[in-house]
Design an enzyme around this catalytic site. Structure first.
Site, PDB file in Angstrom:
ATOM      1  N   LYS A 276       0.684  -1.213   0.040  1.00 19.96           N
ATOM      2  CA  LYS A 276       0.047  -0.110  -0.091  1.00 19.96           C
ATOM      3  C   LYS A 276       0.812   1.157  -0.093  1.00 19.96           C
ATOM      4  O   LYS A 276       1.639   1.276   0.749  1.00 19.96           O
ATOM      5  CB  LYS A 276      -0.918   0.031   1.328  1.00 19.96           C
ATOM      6  CG  LYS A 276      -2.110  -0.281   1.088  1.00 19.96           C
ATOM      7  CD  LYS A 276      -2.893   0.073   2.347  1.00 19.96           C
ATOM      8  CE  LYS A 276      -4.296  -0.701   2.453  1.00 19.96           C
ATOM      9  NZ  LYS A 276      -4.402  -1.473   3.790  1.00 19.96           N
TER      10      LYS A 276
ATOM     11  N   SER B 137       0.686  -0.650 -14.775  1.00 14.88           N
ATOM     12  CA  SER B 137      -0.863  -0.580 -14.916  1.00 14.88           C
ATOM     13  C   SER B 137      -1.259  -1.810 -15.866  1.00 14.88           C
ATOM     14  O   SER B 137      -0.530  -2.576 -16.396  1.00 14.88           O
ATOM     15  CB  SER B 137      -1.089   0.668 -15.857  1.00 14.88           C
ATOM     16  OG  SER B 137      -2.398   0.416 -16.264  1.00 14.88           O
TER      17      SER B 137
ATOM     18  N   LYS C 279       2.471   7.569 -14.245  1.00 12.81           N
ATOM     19  CA  LYS C 279       1.432   6.701 -13.868  1.00 12.81           C
ATOM     20  C   LYS C 279       0.231   7.306 -13.583  1.00 12.81           C
ATOM     21  O   LYS C 279      -0.889   7.027 -13.838  1.00 12.81           O
ATOM     22  CB  LYS C 279       2.013   5.664 -13.019  1.00 12.81           C
ATOM     23  CG  LYS C 279       0.950   4.754 -12.329  1.00 12.81           C
ATOM     24  CD  LYS C 279       0.100   3.818 -13.558  1.00 12.81           C
ATOM     25  CE  LYS C 279      -0.991   2.940 -13.268  1.00 12.81           C
ATOM     26  NZ  LYS C 279      -1.346   2.903 -11.903  1.00 12.81           N
TER      27      LYS C 279
ATOM     28  N   HIS D 271      -1.613   9.047 -16.642  1.00 14.11           N
ATOM     29  CA  HIS D 271      -2.219   7.897 -17.065  1.00 14.11           C
ATOM     30  C   HIS D 271      -3.755   7.587 -16.530  1.00 14.11           C
ATOM     31  O   HIS D 271      -4.735   7.344 -17.096  1.00 14.11           O
ATOM     32  CB  HIS D 271      -1.338   6.503 -17.184  1.00 14.11           C
ATOM     33  CG  HIS D 271      -1.995   5.124 -17.314  1.00 14.11           C
ATOM     34  ND1 HIS D 271      -3.037   4.764 -16.255  1.00 14.11           N
ATOM     35  CD2 HIS D 271      -2.006   4.344 -18.520  1.00 14.11           C
ATOM     36  CE1 HIS D 271      -3.158   3.452 -16.931  1.00 14.11           C
ATOM     37  NE2 HIS D 271      -2.671   3.391 -18.112  1.00 14.11           N
ATOM     38  N   ASN D 272      -3.500   7.528 -15.094  1.00 13.88           N
ATOM     39  CA  ASN D 272      -4.830   7.158 -14.406  1.00 13.88           C
ATOM     40  C   ASN D 272      -5.642   8.453 -14.406  1.00 13.88           C
ATOM     41  O   ASN D 272      -6.996   8.036 -14.498  1.00 13.88           O
ATOM     42  CB  ASN D 272      -4.450   7.043 -12.733  1.00 13.88           C
ATOM     43  CG  ASN D 272      -4.037   5.599 -12.514  1.00 13.88           C
ATOM     44  OD1 ASN D 272      -3.321   5.019 -13.328  1.00 13.88           O
ATOM     45  ND2 ASN D 272      -3.958   5.261 -11.428  1.00 13.88           N
TER      46      ASN D 272
ATOM     47  N   GLU E 157      -7.321   7.998 -17.754  1.00 17.61           N
ATOM     48  CA  GLU E 157      -8.166   6.468 -17.571  1.00 17.61           C
ATOM     49  C   GLU E 157      -9.449   7.239 -17.250  1.00 17.61           C
ATOM     50  O   GLU E 157     -10.627   6.891 -17.530  1.00 17.61           O
ATOM     51  CB  GLU E 157      -7.608   5.696 -16.629  1.00 17.61           C
ATOM     52  CG  GLU E 157      -8.289   4.437 -16.315  1.00 17.61           C
ATOM     53  CD  GLU E 157      -7.625   3.738 -15.439  1.00 17.61           C
ATOM     54  OE1 GLU E 157      -6.427   3.340 -15.716  1.00 17.61           O
ATOM     55  OE2 GLU E 157      -8.485   3.246 -14.257  1.00 17.61           O
TER      56      GLU E 157
HETATM   57  P1  2AM Z   1      -0.296  -7.978   4.620  1.00 17.42           P
HETATM   58  O1  2AM Z   1      -0.804  -9.006   3.613  1.00 17.42           O
HETATM   59  O2  2AM Z   1       0.601  -8.366   5.589  1.00 17.42           O
HETATM   60  O3  2AM Z   1      -1.680  -7.132   5.010  1.00 17.42           O
HETATM   61  C1  2AM Z   1      -1.473  -4.744   0.134  1.00 17.42           C
HETATM   62  O4  2AM Z   1      -2.371  -4.459   1.159  1.00 17.42           O
HETATM   63  C2  2AM Z   1      -0.296  -5.217   0.614  1.00 17.42           C
HETATM   64  O5  2AM Z   1       0.487  -4.125   1.450  1.00 17.42           O
HETATM   65  C3  2AM Z   1      -0.298  -6.399   1.293  1.00 17.42           C
HETATM   66  O6  2AM Z   1       0.609  -7.309   0.835  1.00 17.42           O
HETATM   67  C4  2AM Z   1      -0.075  -6.025   2.787  1.00 17.42           C
HETATM   68  O7  2AM Z   1       0.535  -6.813   3.711  1.00 17.42           O
HETATM   69  C5  2AM Z   1       0.865  -4.986   2.727  1.00 17.42           C
HETATM   70  N1  2AM Z   1       1.260  -4.141   3.716  1.00 17.42           N
HETATM   71  C6  2AM Z   1       0.110  -3.183   4.102  1.00 17.42           C
HETATM   72  N2  2AM Z   1       0.431  -2.409   5.188  1.00 17.42           N
HETATM   73  C7  2AM Z   1       1.888  -2.952   5.434  1.00 17.42           C
HETATM   74  C8  2AM Z   1       2.858  -2.673   6.195  1.00 17.42           C
HETATM   75  N3  2AM Z   1       2.668  -1.607   7.263  1.00 17.42           N
HETATM   76  N4  2AM Z   1       4.004  -3.397   6.129  1.00 17.42           N
HETATM   77  C9  2AM Z   1       4.328  -4.214   5.254  1.00 17.42           C
HETATM   78  N5  2AM Z   1       3.264  -4.509   4.322  1.00 17.42           N
HETATM   79  C10 2AM Z   1       2.099  -4.094   4.401  1.00 17.42           C
END
Ligand code: 2AM
Length: 484
Positions: A83, A136, A191, A194-195, A198
């Site tokens: 994220k 994308s 990107k 691009h969005n 979109e």
């Molecule tokens: P997770 O499966 O452990 O939640 C999309 O949300 C991706 O980002 C997932 O792989 C999620 O891991 C990861 N993610 C979200 N917050 C995170 C954090 N604070 N540290 C590491 N991975 C994170």
């Protein structure tokens, strides 16, 4: 943990949500053994299982960050797909603790470009290289060939060039949908735009649907056929294609079609809003993209719209006028195409303005080329944009490219008919009318801006320039007017 027995892997990927998993499998399938890691370890096992099931792909899972990092060949390259925002900083911290000088981290998320620039600097202090890479194409693209927009350290790009050239979507005659975008956060910025484009495309398509359905009275079956026919011509694109599919899907839980049961409220994650904010920051007109964002805001006011619809019920002006269906369909196709040219002109000009501000030296034709496949806005039309910039890389605006200018002139009557029909019918058409107004403003030698400048000079002594003499002038408008 299931790791490579002796040989290190070529690359690592951290963050195994939908995009991460699919990209990891794609990389492995192209012949690059890959180590994978995720904070929640069940996703690691899930990915390794999928890799087995999808052809024994060389995907090696790790439950702890240290052994994950150690399993990768030096200089190490790790793609992160977590994220955007704080999770990226946390993941960098976790991984970089085990990395060495010359290693590289790539953020494949939809990150704000300035965050990438900040991280690139911080990484450089540790001797690590950094890239912000736009990805994308959604889930399907990540698995089978996305459009990739890597920006940042050129040295880091060179480390991964052999991988991304194979992993990206391949378009016959124009190559893999990836190129080194430029320095700093340029990959993320491109990107983001691009969005934004979109958003514009989706809005224009929705308006075409609205006028065909609400005024033309086309059924879902007819709409399906129209869009599928359009997909054989100048409008051929991923979004037109999926739109035709959507009109064919019946509701499994009731009568009729699913599209009619979907609540008319559009979600968003923020890149469209950033695009509009950047357009304002850079003083670039982007009315089509802006109207698509405004439309999403208005769609969100469902409850208010229900109440407003009651207030204005008696004033409903949607006329039952007779329309020639076939002519309307043909006009809407042309209006959609002309509007799209304006939308892309705005997006490209925004990218160019940022490129000049930041000294990125972005190549607009190359961007059009790498968007031809893999990504959500992929379209045959992008080839025309690439050719326009090939003809003239300094083109002030796509509208004045001789080919596009000709296409707009040929379509403008139909375009005006469609926008007028929507206006008299009370059907909002913010994207197509914003595009038309953009064209009508851009093509006019003289605008009423003289009056606005005179008003500014009247009340604020902001001065004005003259059409006949150079220099800056101020007039005591009020005194003169009073004497009259
Ligand atoms: P997770 O499966 O452990 O939640 C999309 O949300 C991706 O980002 C997932 O792989 C999620 O891991 C990861 N993610 C979200 N917050 C995170 C954090 N604070 N540290 C590491 N991975 C994170």
């Amino acid at each position: 943990m299931a790791g490579p027995s002796s040989k290190p892997t070529r690359i690592g990927l951290a963050g195994l949500a939908v995009m991460g998993q699919n990209l990891a499998l794609n990389i492995a399938e192209k012949g690059f053994p890959i180590s994978v890691y995720n904070r929640t370890t069940s996703k690691v096992d899930e990915t390794v299982e999928r890799a087995k099931a999808e052809g024994n792909l060389p995907v090696f899972g790790f439950h702890d960050p240290k052994s994950f990092v150690m399993s990768i060949q030096k200089p190490r390259v790790i793609i992160m797909l977590v994220k955007a925002g704080a999770p990226v900083d946390q993941t960098i911290k976790t991984l970089s603790a085990h990395m060495e000088k010359g290693d590289c981290i790539i953020d494949g998320g939809n990150e704000w470009y300035e965050n990438t620039e900040r991280r690139e600097k911080a990484m450089a202090e540790l001797g690590l290289l950094y890239l912000g890479m736009g990805v994308s194409g959604g889930e399907e693209g990540a698995r089978n060939g996305p459009s990739l927009m890597p920006g940042g350290s050129f040295e880091a790009y060179k480390y991964i060039e052999d991988i991304v050239l194979k992993v990206a979507a391949q378009v016959p005659d124009s190559g893999p949908c990836v190129t080194y975008i430029g320095k700093g956060g340029s990959g993320n910025f491109v990107k983001m735009v691009h969005n934004g484009i979109e958003y514009g495309d989706m809005q224009l398509i929705a308006e075409a649907y609205d006028v065909l359905k609400s005024v033309g009275k086309l059924s879902n079956d007819e709409l399906k056929n129209v869009f599928s026919e359009w997909n054989n011509g100048e409008l051929q694109s991923f979004l037109i294609e999926i739109t035709s599919h959507i009109f064919g899907v019946k509701d499994e839980n009731g009568d009729g079609y699913l599209v009619d049961k979907v609540l008319d409220k559009t979600g968003m994650k923020g890149t469209g809003k950033w695009t509009v904010q950047q357009a304002a920051e850079l003083s670039v007109a982007a009315p089509t993209i802006e109207s698509s964002l405004d439309s999403r805001f208005l769609s969100g006011l469902k409850n208010e719209r229900i109440e407003a619809a009651k207030v204005f019920k008696s004033g409903d002006i949607l006329t039952e006028q007779e329309v020639d269906k076939q002519k309307l369909i043909d006009d809407v196709r042309q209006a959609l195409y002309a509007s799209k040219i304006c939308s892309y002109a705005q997006g490209m000009n925004l990218i160019r303005a940022k490129s000049i501000e930041k000294g990125w030296e972005l190549k607009l034709g190359e961007l059009a080329r790498i968007w031809k496949g893999g990504c959500i806005i992929r379209a045959i039309f992008l080839d025309r944009i690439k050719k326009a910039y090939d003809r003239n890389s300094e083109l002030a605006n796509l509208l004045v490219d001789p080919e596009f200018a000709k296409e707009i002139i040929e379509r403008q009557r139909a375009w005006r008919r469609v926008v007028s029909l929507a206006i008299v019918s009370g059907i909002s058409m913010p994207g197509m009318s914003a595009s038309l107004a953009y064209f009508d403003s851009y093509r006019r030698e003289r605008l009423p801006a003289n009056l606005i400048q005179a008003q500014r000079d009247y009340f604020g002594a902001h001065t004005y320039e003259r059409v006949d003499v150079s220099g800056s002038f101020h007039t005591e408008w009020f005194k003169i007017a009073k004497k009259m």
